[in-house]
Design a protein around this motif. Structure first.
Motif, PDB file in Angstrom:
ATOM      1  N   GLY A  36       0.738  -1.236   0.039  1.00  0.00           N
ATOM      2  CA  GLY A  36      -0.217   0.141  -0.125  1.00  0.00           C
ATOM      3  C   GLY A  36       0.744   1.321   0.081  1.00  0.00           C
ATOM      4  O   GLY A  36       0.386   2.292  -0.649  1.00  0.00           O
ATOM      5  N   GLU A  37       1.883   1.120   0.534  1.00  0.00           N
ATOM      6  CA  GLU A  37       2.769   2.373   0.781  1.00  0.00           C
ATOM      7  C   GLU A  37       3.458   2.827  -0.494  1.00  0.00           C
ATOM      8  O   GLU A  37       3.743   3.917  -0.732  1.00  0.00           O
ATOM      9  CB  GLU A  37       4.078   2.282   1.577  1.00  0.00           C
ATOM     10  N   PHE A  38       3.178   1.704  -1.740  1.00  0.00           N
ATOM     11  CA  PHE A  38       3.648   2.031  -2.745  1.00  0.00           C
ATOM     12  C   PHE A  38       2.755   2.148  -3.962  1.00  0.00           C
ATOM     13  O   PHE A  38       2.810   1.829  -5.154  1.00  0.00           O
ATOM     14  CB  PHE A  38       4.766   1.038  -3.379  1.00  0.00           C
ATOM     15  N   GLY A  39       1.440   2.192  -3.461  1.00  0.00           N
ATOM     16  CA  GLY A  39       0.411   2.530  -4.182  1.00  0.00           C
ATOM     17  C   GLY A  39      -0.307   1.218  -4.967  1.00  0.00           C
ATOM     18  O   GLY A  39      -0.892   1.139  -5.891  1.00  0.00           O
ATOM     19  N   GLN A  40       0.203   0.078  -4.188  1.00  0.00           N
ATOM     20  CA  GLN A  40      -0.203  -1.197  -5.077  1.00  0.00           C
ATOM     21  C   GLN A  40      -1.177  -1.926  -3.927  1.00  0.00           C
ATOM     22  O   GLN A  40      -0.999  -1.993  -2.883  1.00  0.00           O
ATOM     23  CB  GLN A  40       0.969  -2.094  -5.359  1.00  0.00           C
ATOM     24  N   GLN A  41      -2.028  -2.709  -4.523  1.00  0.00           N
ATOM     25  CA  GLN A  41      -2.902  -3.820  -3.747  1.00  0.00           C
ATOM     26  C   GLN A  41      -2.291  -5.099  -4.241  1.00  0.00           C
ATOM     27  O   GLN A  41      -2.333  -5.222  -5.126  1.00  0.00           O
ATOM     28  CB  GLN A  41      -4.286  -3.548  -4.191  1.00  0.00           C
ATOM     29  N   GLU A  42      -1.757  -5.738  -3.155  1.00  0.00           N
ATOM     30  CA  GLU A  42      -1.144  -7.036  -3.389  1.00  0.00           C
ATOM     31  C   GLU A  42      -2.418  -7.918  -3.856  1.00  0.00           C
ATOM     32  O   GLU A  42      -3.278  -7.960  -3.322  1.00  0.00           O
ATOM     33  CB  GLU A  42      -0.607  -7.793  -1.983  1.00  0.00           C
ATOM     34  N   ALA A  43      -2.161  -8.635  -4.899  1.00  0.00           N
ATOM     35  CA  ALA A  43      -3.065  -9.499  -5.492  1.00  0.00           C
ATOM     36  C   ALA A  43      -3.923 -10.420  -4.312  1.00  0.00           C
ATOM     37  O   ALA A  43      -3.281 -10.974  -3.675  1.00  0.00           O
ATOM     38  CB  ALA A  43      -2.734 -10.516  -6.657  1.00  0.00           C
ATOM     39  N   GLY A  44      -5.234 -10.409  -4.274  1.00  0.00           N
ATOM     40  CA  GLY A  44      -5.828 -11.223  -3.151  1.00  0.00           C
ATOM     41  C   GLY A  44      -6.109 -10.173  -2.180  1.00  0.00           C
ATOM     42  O   GLY A  44      -6.551 -10.936  -0.839  1.00  0.00           O
ATOM     43  N   GLY A  45      -5.883  -9.053  -2.140  1.00  0.00           N
ATOM     44  CA  GLY A  45      -6.228  -8.047  -1.050  1.00  0.00           C
ATOM     45  C   GLY A  45      -5.148  -7.990  -0.170  1.00  0.00           C
ATOM     46  O   GLY A  45      -4.649  -8.883   0.391  1.00  0.00           O
ATOM     47  N   GLY A  46      -4.857  -6.670   0.398  1.00  0.00           N
ATOM     48  CA  GLY A  46      -3.834  -6.757   1.408  1.00  0.00           C
ATOM     49  C   GLY A  46      -2.910  -5.703   1.023  1.00  0.00           C
ATOM     50  O   GLY A  46      -1.654  -6.085   0.814  1.00  0.00           O
ATOM     51  N   ALA A  47      -3.222  -4.295   1.045  1.00  0.00           N
ATOM     52  CA  ALA A  47      -2.184  -3.234   0.872  1.00  0.00           C
ATOM     53  C   ALA A  47      -1.400  -3.288   1.999  1.00  0.00           C
ATOM     54  O   ALA A  47      -0.225  -2.636   2.094  1.00  0.00           O
ATOM     55  CB  ALA A  47      -2.939  -1.956   0.598  1.00  0.00           C
ATOM     56  N   ASP A  48      -1.786  -3.851   3.265  1.00  0.00           N
ATOM     57  CA  ASP A  48      -0.884  -3.885   4.395  1.00  0.00           C
ATOM     58  C   ASP A  48       0.426  -5.139   4.534  1.00  0.00           C
ATOM     59  O   ASP A  48       0.859  -5.097   5.486  1.00  0.00           O
ATOM     60  CB  ASP A  48      -1.844  -4.021   5.654  1.00  0.00           C
ATOM     61  N   LYS A  49       0.028  -5.847   3.400  1.00  0.00           N
ATOM     62  CA  LYS A  49       1.131  -6.966   3.169  1.00  0.00           C
ATOM     63  C   LYS A  49       2.422  -6.366   2.907  1.00  0.00           C
ATOM     64  O   LYS A  49       2.534  -5.340   2.356  1.00  0.00           O
ATOM     65  CB  LYS A  49       0.533  -7.939   2.089  1.00  0.00           C
ATOM     66  N   ILE A  50       3.484  -7.016   3.154  1.00  0.00           N
ATOM     67  CA  ILE A  50       4.955  -6.730   3.188  1.00  0.00           C
ATOM     68  C   ILE A  50       5.472  -6.724   1.676  1.00  0.00           C
ATOM     69  O   ILE A  50       5.369  -7.877   1.487  1.00  0.00           O
ATOM     70  CB  ILE A  50       5.873  -7.411   4.060  1.00  0.00           C
ATOM     71  N   MET A  51       5.555  -5.654   1.202  1.00  0.00           N
ATOM     72  CA  MET A  51       6.367  -5.718  -0.007  1.00  0.00           C
ATOM     73  C   MET A  51       8.095  -6.118   0.098  1.00  0.00           C
ATOM     74  O   MET A  51       8.463  -6.787  -0.781  1.00  0.00           O
ATOM     75  CB  MET A  51       6.229  -4.296  -0.749  1.00  0.00           C
ATOM     76  N   HIS A  52       8.570  -5.294   0.967  1.00  0.00           N
ATOM     77  CA  HIS A  52       9.949  -5.633   1.634  1.00  0.00           C
ATOM     78  C   HIS A  52      10.093  -5.182   2.905  1.00  0.00           C
ATOM     79  O   HIS A  52       9.695  -4.302   3.512  1.00  0.00           O
ATOM     80  CB  HIS A  52      10.718  -4.562   0.568  1.00  0.00           C
ATOM     81  N   SER A  53      11.154  -5.928   3.830  1.00  0.00           N
ATOM     82  CA  SER A  53      11.502  -5.840   4.955  1.00  0.00           C
ATOM     83  C   SER A  53      12.862  -6.141   5.158  1.00  0.00           C
ATOM     84  O   SER A  53      13.375  -7.038   4.522  1.00  0.00           O
ATOM     85  CB  SER A  53      10.414  -6.242   6.119  1.00  0.00           C
ATOM     86  N   MET A  54      13.412  -5.208   5.956  1.00  0.00           N
ATOM     87  CA  MET A  54      15.120  -5.809   6.319  1.00  0.00           C
ATOM     88  C   MET A  54      15.411  -5.473   7.764  1.00  0.00           C
ATOM     89  O   MET A  54      14.892  -4.555   8.115  1.00  0.00           O
ATOM     90  CB  MET A  54      16.036  -4.744   5.452  1.00  0.00           C
TER      91      MET A  54
END
Length: 138
Positions: A36-54
């Motif tokens: 969601g922070e990058f304006g994307q909706q993870e397929a299957g619902g979940g703008a709150d899902k993690i795109m990248h973490s470190m």
């Protein structure tokens, strides 16, 4: 600066919980970016899902992870194991206690035929960890 190799683990919806757990184990600074922070909706619902973490620790560890997008096949735990080794017995035993808690121990943390203390476990998120406490050589 020398090249470095970092484990990158894919999860199905629980990357945040896993990375927060690893931060409890190893300490350090955790950065998390959602779809969601990058304006994307993870397929299957979940703008709150993690795109990248470190997770970056003072011990020099770097661990990266993300939630695997829906539709991407994944076999949890079968495609990665993470090895941590060193000479600090107390520190490595603390890691072992936390990683193995709620998981499955395949090899107890004990002295092995090669002289080091070694253990292997799968944590509660399905990731296999190998810990080796280096022993002084004669």
């Amino acid at each position: 600066m020398a090249s470095i190799l970092n484990p990158y683990i894919s999860f199905y919806g629980n990357a945040r919980q896993a990375m927060e757990f690893y931060q409890e184990v190893f300490g350090g600074e955790l950065t998390v970016n959602t779809y969601g922070e990058f304006g994307q909706q993870e397929a299957g619902g979940g703008a709150d899902k993690i795109m990248h973490s470190m997770l970056t620790t003072t011990a020099g560890f770097t661990l990266m992870a993300a939630d695997n997008p829906a539709g991407n096949e994944q076999k949890t735990g079968s495609n990665i194991s993470v090895s941590v080794s060193g000479e600090d017995d107390g520190e490595l035993r603390r890691y072992w206690e936390k990683l193995s808690s709620g998981g499955t121990v395949m090899v107890p943390l004990e002295k092995q035929m090669w002289g080091d203390i070694f253990g292997m476990c799968t944590d509660r998120f399905g990731i296999t960890w190998l810990l080796n406490i280096n022993q002084p050589r004669p």
